[in-house]
Design a protein around this motif. Structure first.
Motif, PDB file in Angstrom:
ATOM      1  N   ALA A  48     -22.522 -32.435  56.201  1.00 46.22           N
ATOM      2  CA  ALA A  48     -21.039 -32.138  55.356  1.00 46.22           C
ATOM      3  C   ALA A  48     -21.024 -33.271  54.504  1.00 46.22           C
ATOM      4  CB  ALA A  48     -20.069 -31.958  56.063  1.00 46.22           C
ATOM      5  N   ARG A  49     -21.490 -34.599  54.597  1.00 46.25           N
ATOM      6  CA  ARG A  49     -21.224 -35.662  53.631  1.00 46.25           C
ATOM      7  C   ARG A  49     -22.284 -35.415  52.858  1.00 46.25           C
ATOM      8  NH1 ARG A  49     -20.395 -38.806  58.550  1.00 46.25           N
ATOM      9  NH2 ARG A  49     -22.620 -39.425  58.268  1.00 46.25           N
ATOM     10  N   SER A  50     -23.426 -34.703  53.101  1.00 45.35           N
ATOM     11  CA  SER A  50     -24.492 -35.005  52.078  1.00 45.35           C
ATOM     12  C   SER A  50     -24.195 -33.996  50.801  1.00 45.35           C
ATOM     13  CB  SER A  50     -25.940 -34.340  52.664  1.00 45.35           C
ATOM     14  OG  SER A  50     -25.852 -32.979  52.939  1.00 45.35           O
ATOM     15  N   GLY A  51     -23.193 -32.994  51.092  1.00 52.56           N
ATOM     16  CA  GLY A  51     -22.990 -32.410  49.760  1.00 52.56           C
ATOM     17  C   GLY A  51     -21.737 -32.967  49.044  1.00 52.56           C
ATOM     18  N   ARG A  52     -21.348 -34.040  49.301  1.00 51.79           N
ATOM     19  CA  ARG A  52     -20.267 -34.714  48.560  1.00 51.79           C
ATOM     20  C   ARG A  52     -20.913 -35.732  47.579  1.00 51.79           C
ATOM     21  NH1 ARG A  52     -16.106 -35.521  53.734  1.00 51.79           N
ATOM     22  NH2 ARG A  52     -15.840 -33.501  54.132  1.00 51.79           N
ATOM     23  N   PRO A  53     -20.164 -35.968  46.357  1.00 53.69           N
ATOM     24  CA  PRO A  53     -20.980 -37.034  45.784  1.00 53.69           C
ATOM     25  C   PRO A  53     -20.600 -38.300  46.197  1.00 53.69           C
ATOM     26  CG  PRO A  53     -18.924 -35.991  44.672  1.00 53.69           C
ATOM     27  CD  PRO A  53     -19.128 -35.318  45.873  1.00 53.69           C
ATOM     28  N   ALA A  54     -21.625 -39.156  46.099  1.00 56.97           N
ATOM     29  CA  ALA A  54     -21.736 -40.529  46.578  1.00 56.97           C
ATOM     30  C   ALA A  54     -20.445 -41.389  45.636  1.00 56.97           C
ATOM     31  CB  ALA A  54     -22.917 -41.157  47.025  1.00 56.97           C
ATOM     32  N   GLY A  55     -20.060 -42.449  46.123  1.00 59.62           N
ATOM     33  CA  GLY A  55     -19.473 -43.369  45.379  1.00 59.62           C
ATOM     34  C   GLY A  55     -20.439 -44.202  44.268  1.00 59.62           C
ATOM     35  N   THR A  56     -20.604 -43.484  43.085  1.00 61.96           N
ATOM     36  CA  THR A  56     -21.533 -44.127  42.259  1.00 61.96           C
ATOM     37  C   THR A  56     -21.299 -45.246  41.712  1.00 61.96           C
ATOM     38  OG1 THR A  56     -20.670 -42.803  40.615  1.00 61.96           O
ATOM     39  CG2 THR A  56     -22.430 -41.546  41.730  1.00 61.96           C
ATOM     40  N   GLY A  57     -19.764 -45.507  41.695  1.00 62.53           N
ATOM     41  CA  GLY A  57     -19.472 -46.987  41.259  1.00 62.53           C
ATOM     42  C   GLY A  57     -19.000 -46.684  39.635  1.00 62.53           C
ATOM     43  N   HIS A  58     -18.969 -45.402  39.165  1.00 62.13           N
ATOM     44  CA  HIS A  58     -18.711 -45.271  37.633  1.00 62.13           C
ATOM     45  C   HIS A  58     -17.012 -45.291  37.733  1.00 62.13           C
ATOM     46  CE1 HIS A  58     -22.852 -44.337  36.773  1.00 62.13           C
ATOM     47  NE2 HIS A  58     -23.017 -43.221  37.541  1.00 62.13           N
ATOM     48  N   LEU A  59     -16.547 -45.898  36.917  1.00 61.22           N
ATOM     49  CA  LEU A  59     -15.167 -45.923  36.708  1.00 61.22           C
ATOM     50  C   LEU A  59     -14.770 -45.270  35.392  1.00 61.22           C
ATOM     51  CD1 LEU A  59     -14.523 -49.685  37.836  1.00 61.22           C
ATOM     52  CD2 LEU A  59     -14.207 -47.624  39.161  1.00 61.22           C
ATOM     53  N   PRO A  60     -13.656 -44.628  35.460  1.00 64.42           N
ATOM     54  CA  PRO A  60     -13.144 -44.048  34.136  1.00 64.42           C
ATOM     55  C   PRO A  60     -12.908 -44.846  33.158  1.00 64.42           C
ATOM     56  CG  PRO A  60     -11.290 -44.017  35.751  1.00 64.42           C
ATOM     57  CD  PRO A  60     -12.576 -44.524  36.282  1.00 64.42           C
ATOM     58  N   GLY A  61     -13.103 -44.680  31.826  1.00 60.80           N
ATOM     59  CA  GLY A  61     -12.840 -45.575  30.636  1.00 60.80           C
ATOM     60  C   GLY A  61     -13.990 -45.253  29.548  1.00 60.80           C
ATOM     61  N   PRO A  62     -13.821 -46.078  28.575  1.00 56.24           N
ATOM     62  CA  PRO A  62     -14.698 -45.910  27.618  1.00 56.24           C
ATOM     63  C   PRO A  62     -16.319 -45.909  28.063  1.00 56.24           C
ATOM     64  CG  PRO A  62     -13.260 -47.659  26.585  1.00 56.24           C
ATOM     65  CD  PRO A  62     -13.094 -47.418  28.357  1.00 56.24           C
ATOM     66  N   GLY A  63     -17.026 -44.942  27.351  1.00 58.18           N
ATOM     67  CA  GLY A  63     -18.415 -44.786  27.910  1.00 58.18           C
ATOM     68  C   GLY A  63     -18.693 -44.053  29.149  1.00 58.18           C
ATOM     69  N   ALA A  64     -17.584 -43.878  29.958  1.00 56.87           N
ATOM     70  CA  ALA A  64     -17.683 -43.180  31.358  1.00 56.87           C
ATOM     71  C   ALA A  64     -18.494 -41.956  31.488  1.00 56.87           C
ATOM     72  CB  ALA A  64     -16.423 -43.159  31.970  1.00 56.87           C
ATOM     73  N   TRP A  65     -18.312 -41.217  30.270  1.00 56.63           N
ATOM     74  CA  TRP A  65     -18.688 -40.014  30.335  1.00 56.63           C
ATOM     75  C   TRP A  65     -20.465 -40.087  30.284  1.00 56.63           C
ATOM     76  CZ3 TRP A  65     -21.580 -38.524  25.912  1.00 56.63           C
ATOM     77  CH2 TRP A  65     -21.591 -39.197  24.925  1.00 56.63           C
ATOM     78  N   ARG A  66     -20.919 -40.961  29.532  1.00 55.55           N
ATOM     79  CA  ARG A  66     -22.306 -41.288  29.096  1.00 55.55           C
ATOM     80  C   ARG A  66     -22.741 -41.956  30.461  1.00 55.55           C
ATOM     81  NH1 ARG A  66     -24.187 -44.057  23.868  1.00 55.55           N
ATOM     82  NH2 ARG A  66     -22.351 -42.717  23.317  1.00 55.55           N
ATOM     83  N   ALA A  67     -22.246 -42.814  31.112  1.00 55.10           N
ATOM     84  CA  ALA A  67     -22.638 -43.401  32.384  1.00 55.10           C
ATOM     85  C   ALA A  67     -22.777 -42.137  33.589  1.00 55.10           C
ATOM     86  CB  ALA A  67     -21.936 -44.486  32.779  1.00 55.10           C
ATOM     87  N   SER A  68     -21.956 -41.303  33.375  1.00 49.55           N
ATOM     88  CA  SER A  68     -21.998 -40.354  34.529  1.00 49.55           C
ATOM     89  C   SER A  68     -23.410 -39.488  34.568  1.00 49.55           C
ATOM     90  CB  SER A  68     -21.010 -39.451  34.629  1.00 49.55           C
ATOM     91  OG  SER A  68     -21.009 -38.462  33.339  1.00 49.55           O
ATOM     92  N   GLY A  69     -24.119 -39.434  33.445  1.00 45.25           N
ATOM     93  CA  GLY A  69     -25.087 -38.381  33.530  1.00 45.25           C
ATOM     94  C   GLY A  69     -26.293 -39.516  33.451  1.00 45.25           C
ATOM     95  N   LEU A  70     -26.221 -40.440  33.610  1.00 49.74           N
ATOM     96  CA  LEU A  70     -27.573 -41.750  33.629  1.00 49.74           C
ATOM     97  C   LEU A  70     -27.931 -41.770  35.248  1.00 49.74           C
ATOM     98  CD1 LEU A  70     -26.382 -44.487  31.184  1.00 49.74           C
ATOM     99  CD2 LEU A  70     -27.930 -42.684  30.840  1.00 49.74           C
ATOM    100  N   PRO A  71     -28.987 -41.931  35.141  1.00 49.59           N
ATOM    101  CA  PRO A  71     -29.661 -42.092  36.783  1.00 49.59           C
ATOM    102  C   PRO A  71     -28.970 -43.526  37.378  1.00 49.59           C
ATOM    103  CG  PRO A  71     -31.527 -42.272  35.472  1.00 49.59           C
ATOM    104  CD  PRO A  71     -30.324 -42.009  34.430  1.00 49.59           C
TER     105      PRO A  71
END
Length: 72
Positions: A48-71
């Protein structure tokens, strides 16, 4: 089936207990008559945990949308 109101729930048949002893007896009877606490929730399985997004460390703020798509 309801119990008659005029009859006591329990009766002391021997000895002369103090008020504290009767209070302890009533407390013990009440504690035993309550339902048990519900069991704690089961831990989440690895499947069940494997289907949940892991804590990627991306925080909301300027540039967060771009960082969310980066590996990561």
């Amino acid at each position: 089936m309801d119990m008659p109101v005029d009859e006591p729930l329990f009766r002391i048949v021997r000895g002369t207990p103090t008020a504290e002893e009767v209070a302890a007896l009533v407390g013990a009877i009440l504690a035993r008559s309550r339902p048990a606490a519900p069991p704690p929730p089961a831990p989440t399985s690895a499947w069940a945990r494997s289907g949940r997004p892991a804590g990627t460390g991306h925080l909301p703020g300027p540039g967060a949308w771009r960082a969310s798509g980066l590996p990561s």
